[in-house]
Write a protein that holds these residues in place. Structure first.
Motif, mmCIF file in Angstrom:
data_model
loop_
_atom_site.group_PDB
_atom_site.id
_atom_site.type_symbol
_atom_site.label_atom_id
_atom_site.label_comp_id
_atom_site.label_asym_id
_atom_site.label_seq_id
_atom_site.Cartn_x
_atom_site.Cartn_y
_atom_site.Cartn_z
ATOM 1 N N PRO A 210 29.376 34.760 23.907
ATOM 2 C CA PRO A 210 30.504 35.036 24.713
ATOM 3 C C PRO A 210 31.459 35.636 23.779
ATOM 4 O O PRO A 210 32.071 35.409 22.887
ATOM 5 N N VAL A 211 32.205 36.723 24.690
ATOM 6 C CA VAL A 211 33.311 37.444 23.794
ATOM 7 C C VAL A 211 34.752 37.337 24.675
ATOM 8 O O VAL A 211 35.646 37.596 24.328
ATOM 9 N N GLY A 212 34.418 36.856 26.027
ATOM 10 C CA GLY A 212 35.448 36.738 26.786
ATOM 11 C C GLY A 212 35.150 35.951 27.999
ATOM 12 O O GLY A 212 33.800 35.546 28.302
ATOM 13 N N ALA A 213 35.816 35.984 29.106
ATOM 14 C CA ALA A 213 35.480 35.413 30.427
ATOM 15 C C ALA A 213 36.375 36.026 31.423
ATOM 16 O O ALA A 213 37.289 36.681 31.242
ATOM 17 N N MET A 214 35.906 35.955 32.702
ATOM 18 C CA MET A 214 36.513 36.665 34.070
ATOM 19 C C MET A 214 36.643 35.692 35.023
ATOM 20 O O MET A 214 35.674 34.805 35.143
ATOM 21 N N GLY A 215 37.895 35.763 35.588
ATOM 22 C CA GLY A 215 37.873 34.828 36.857
ATOM 23 C C GLY A 215 38.464 35.659 38.103
ATOM 24 O O GLY A 215 39.137 36.595 37.899
ATOM 25 N N VAL A 216 38.136 35.392 39.434
ATOM 26 C CA VAL A 216 38.335 36.139 40.549
ATOM 27 C C VAL A 216 39.391 35.038 41.378
ATOM 28 O O VAL A 216 38.559 34.102 41.827
ATOM 29 N N PHE A 217 40.562 35.347 41.384
ATOM 30 C CA PHE A 217 41.417 34.648 42.174
ATOM 31 C C PHE A 217 41.993 35.059 43.369
ATOM 32 O O PHE A 217 41.881 36.445 43.657
ATOM 33 N N THR A 218 42.342 34.539 44.446
ATOM 34 C CA THR A 218 43.351 34.914 45.678
ATOM 35 C C THR A 218 44.394 35.483 45.384
ATOM 36 O O THR A 218 44.673 36.167 46.212
ATOM 37 N N SER A 219 45.148 35.258 44.368
ATOM 38 C CA SER A 219 46.581 35.639 44.108
ATOM 39 C C SER A 219 46.849 35.769 42.714
ATOM 40 O O SER A 219 46.450 35.050 42.023
ATOM 41 N N ARG A 220 47.765 36.583 42.405
ATOM 42 C CA ARG A 220 48.286 36.539 40.852
ATOM 43 C C ARG A 220 49.024 35.227 40.737
ATOM 44 O O ARG A 220 48.771 34.574 39.547
ATOM 45 N N ALA A 221 49.609 34.505 41.480
ATOM 46 C CA ALA A 221 50.091 33.307 41.157
ATOM 47 C C ALA A 221 49.163 32.203 40.758
ATOM 48 O O ALA A 221 49.362 31.626 39.858
ATOM 49 N N ALA A 222 48.133 32.280 41.557
ATOM 50 C CA ALA A 222 46.983 31.228 41.366
ATOM 51 C C ALA A 222 46.495 31.412 39.976
ATOM 52 O O ALA A 222 46.261 30.625 38.987
ATOM 53 N N ALA A 223 46.296 32.676 39.380
ATOM 54 C CA ALA A 223 45.624 33.075 38.218
ATOM 55 C C ALA A 223 46.565 32.758 37.137
ATOM 56 O O ALA A 223 46.039 32.099 36.125
ATOM 57 N N GLU A 224 48.009 32.911 37.180
ATOM 58 C CA GLU A 224 48.859 32.805 36.329
ATOM 59 C C GLU A 224 48.987 31.215 36.055
ATOM 60 O O GLU A 224 49.272 30.835 34.844
#
Length: 88
Positions: free
Chosen positions: A47-61
């Motif tokens: 692994p060199v990184g990870a990715m997430g898919v969120f419903t909003s920027r607020a949730a991701a932050e």
């Protein structure tokens, strides 16, 4: 619109991962259970990184702000990008 969150491992992040994985996975399950994290996972082998898919920027932050991977030096860089899903 959704938001992609990208993590890049810190230079010395991989050795820190085992001590933080359980708490990180609990956070993933919490946000997924709330319906604000749609999918997530590492990329690269090793692994060199990870990715997430969120419903909003607020949730991701919110996720990143208190994620054990961020707090304990597993992740060296985090970025957020708006994403328009073409097949939805």
């Amino acid at each position: 619109m959704k938001v992609l969150m990208f993590y890049e491992l810190a230079e010395d992040g991989l050795p820190r991962l085992p001590a933080n994985i359980a708490a990180h996975q609990a956070r993933l399950r919490e946000f997924h259970g709330r319906g604000v994290l749609l999918m997530a996972g590492p990329y690269g082998s090793p692994p060199v990184g990870a990715m997430g898919v969120f419903t909003s920027r607020a949730a991701a932050e919110e996720f990143a702000r208190d994620d054990p991977f961020m707090l304990n030096g597993v992740v060296g860089k985090c970025s957020f990008h708006d994403w328009n899903e073409a097949l939805a």
